[in-house]
Write a protein that holds these residues in place. Structure first.
Motif, short mmCIF file in Angstrom:
data_model
loop_
_atom_site.label_atom_id
_atom_site.label_comp_id
_atom_site.label_asym_id
_atom_site.label_seq_id
_atom_site.Cartn_x
_atom_site.Cartn_y
_atom_site.Cartn_z
N LEU A 296 0.82 -1.21 0.00
CA LEU A 296 0.00 0.00 0.00
C LEU A 296 0.86 1.26 0.00
N PHE A 297 1.91 1.26 0.79
CA PHE A 297 2.74 2.46 0.95
C PHE A 297 3.54 2.77 -0.30
N PHE A 298 3.97 1.73 -1.02
CA PHE A 298 4.87 1.94 -2.16
C PHE A 298 4.22 1.70 -3.52
N THR A 299 2.94 1.36 -3.56
CA THR A 299 2.27 1.23 -4.85
C THR A 299 1.62 2.57 -5.18
N LEU A 300 2.18 3.24 -6.18
CA LEU A 300 1.76 4.61 -6.49
C LEU A 300 1.46 4.73 -7.98
N ALA A 301 0.60 5.67 -8.30
CA ALA A 301 0.24 5.98 -9.69
C ALA A 301 0.23 7.50 -9.84
N PRO A 302 0.30 7.99 -11.07
CA PRO A 302 0.29 9.44 -11.28
C PRO A 302 -1.10 10.05 -11.05
N ASP A 303 -1.60 9.84 -9.86
CA ASP A 303 -2.95 10.28 -9.49
C ASP A 303 -2.91 10.64 -8.01
N ASP A 304 -3.10 11.91 -7.70
CA ASP A 304 -2.97 12.38 -6.33
C ASP A 304 -3.97 11.70 -5.38
N SER A 305 -5.20 11.50 -5.82
CA SER A 305 -6.22 10.88 -4.97
C SER A 305 -5.89 9.40 -4.73
N TYR A 306 -5.34 8.72 -5.75
CA TYR A 306 -4.95 7.32 -5.60
C TYR A 306 -3.82 7.20 -4.58
N ILE A 307 -2.84 8.10 -4.67
CA ILE A 307 -1.72 8.08 -3.73
C ILE A 307 -2.21 8.30 -2.30
N LYS A 308 -3.06 9.30 -2.11
CA LYS A 308 -3.57 9.62 -0.78
C LYS A 308 -4.39 8.47 -0.22
N ASP A 309 -5.18 7.81 -1.06
CA ASP A 309 -6.02 6.70 -0.62
C ASP A 309 -5.16 5.53 -0.15
N ASN A 310 -4.12 5.18 -0.93
CA ASN A 310 -3.22 4.09 -0.55
C ASN A 310 -2.46 4.40 0.74
N ILE A 311 -1.95 5.63 0.82
CA ILE A 311 -1.20 6.02 2.01
C ILE A 311 -2.10 6.00 3.24
N GLU A 312 -3.32 6.49 3.09
CA GLU A 312 -4.26 6.51 4.22
C GLU A 312 -4.53 5.10 4.72
N LYS A 313 -4.73 4.15 3.80
CA LYS A 313 -4.96 2.76 4.20
C LYS A 313 -3.74 2.17 4.89
N SER A 314 -2.55 2.50 4.39
CA SER A 314 -1.32 1.95 4.96
C SER A 314 -1.07 2.48 6.37
N LEU A 315 -1.49 3.71 6.66
CA LEU A 315 -1.20 4.32 7.96
C LEU A 315 -2.05 3.73 9.08
N TYR A 316 -3.11 2.99 8.74
CA TYR A 316 -3.86 2.27 9.76
C TYR A 316 -3.05 1.08 10.29
N LEU A 317 -2.03 0.67 9.56
CA LEU A 317 -1.28 -0.54 9.90
C LEU A 317 0.03 -0.24 10.62
N ILE A 318 0.32 1.03 10.89
CA ILE A 318 1.63 1.41 11.41
C ILE A 318 1.49 2.56 12.40
N ASP A 319 2.47 2.73 13.26
CA ASP A 319 2.46 3.85 14.20
C ASP A 319 2.91 5.12 13.49
N ASP A 320 3.28 6.15 14.24
CA ASP A 320 3.59 7.45 13.64
C ASP A 320 4.87 7.46 12.80
N THR A 321 5.66 6.38 12.85
CA THR A 321 6.86 6.33 12.01
C THR A 321 6.49 6.26 10.53
N GLY A 322 5.33 5.68 10.22
CA GLY A 322 4.86 5.66 8.83
C GLY A 322 4.49 7.05 8.36
N LYS A 323 3.82 7.81 9.20
CA LYS A 323 3.44 9.19 8.86
C LYS A 323 4.68 10.05 8.68
#
Length: 204
Positions: free
Chosen positions: A80-107
């Motif tokens: 989730l954290f490293f799968t990116l596309a040239p789409d700002d909303s796609y990037i934000k969506d993936n990052i948001e999902k990944s941050l549920y799985l990690i503490d503040d070091t991910g942020k």
């Protein structure tokens, strides 16, 4: 004779009463045992989503499943954290999902990459970023992991492959819809993200 007959009836009635009480106790205990086993079995039944369809599955021994779940959680976070596309909303969506799985070091790592302009570069260069997992090493005594993989950056004119080695710790938490494995990654850091190959694409 009458007295003996009365005494005999009293003894019989007493025996019947005691037997009735014992039978009732056995029935109550049996009902409790049955209910307990029924609840335990229901707890071992979980539902997973398969393309949006809930499917009933059975849990086996937690100690056997947990290492598999740990690896699945680690792989999911990195994907989730490293799968990116040239789409700002796609990037934000993936990052948001990944941050549920990690503490503040991910942020913090996300903010670090954002400040360096990494995500803007992905969008401006029309890049697709993905990862390939090579292996995940677990140390269950220390609840520590090391992730080994490759980061593939696919641009119109260039294909970059970078090494990706990271490490962190694992913490068991309550399962939630956003964290189905009930595992939190802690103190995560990237150890190595050096470029290992670059292939130019001519004529594009």
């Amino acid at each position: 004779m009458l007295v003996k007959s009365i005494e005999k009836k009293i003894k019989i009635n007493k025996a019947i009463a005691i037997a009735t009480i014992i039978a009732a106790l056995i029935m109550v205990i049996s009902a409790f045992v049955f209910s307990y086993r029924l609840i335990e079995n229901s707890r071992k039944s979980i539902y997973i989503l398969d393309n949006g369809v809930p499917v009933l599955v059975k849990q086996t021994d937690l100690s056997l499943n947990r290492p598999v779940e740990y690896k699945a959680q680690i792989e999911l976070f990195h994907r989730l954290f490293f799968t990116l596309a040239p789409d700002d909303s796609y990037i934000k969506d993936n990052i948001e999902k990944s941050l549920y799985l990690i503490d503040d070091t991910g942020k913090r790592e996300y903010n670090n990459l954002k400040e360096k302009g990494f995500y803007n570069q992905v969008i401006s260069s029309n890049s697709m970023v993905s990862i390939q997992t090579d292996s995940i090493k677990l140390n269950l005594q220390e609840m520590k992991f090391t992730y080994y993989g490759k980061e593939v950056i696919n641009r119109r004119s260039q294909l970059l492959i970078r090494k990706l080695i990271s490490e962190g710790y694992l913490k068991d938490i309550q399962r939630t819809p956003n964290n189905a494995h009930g595992v939190l990654i802690e103190n995560w850091r990237i150890l190595n993200n050096e470029q290992i190959s670059s292939q130019e694409r001519y004529g594009l």
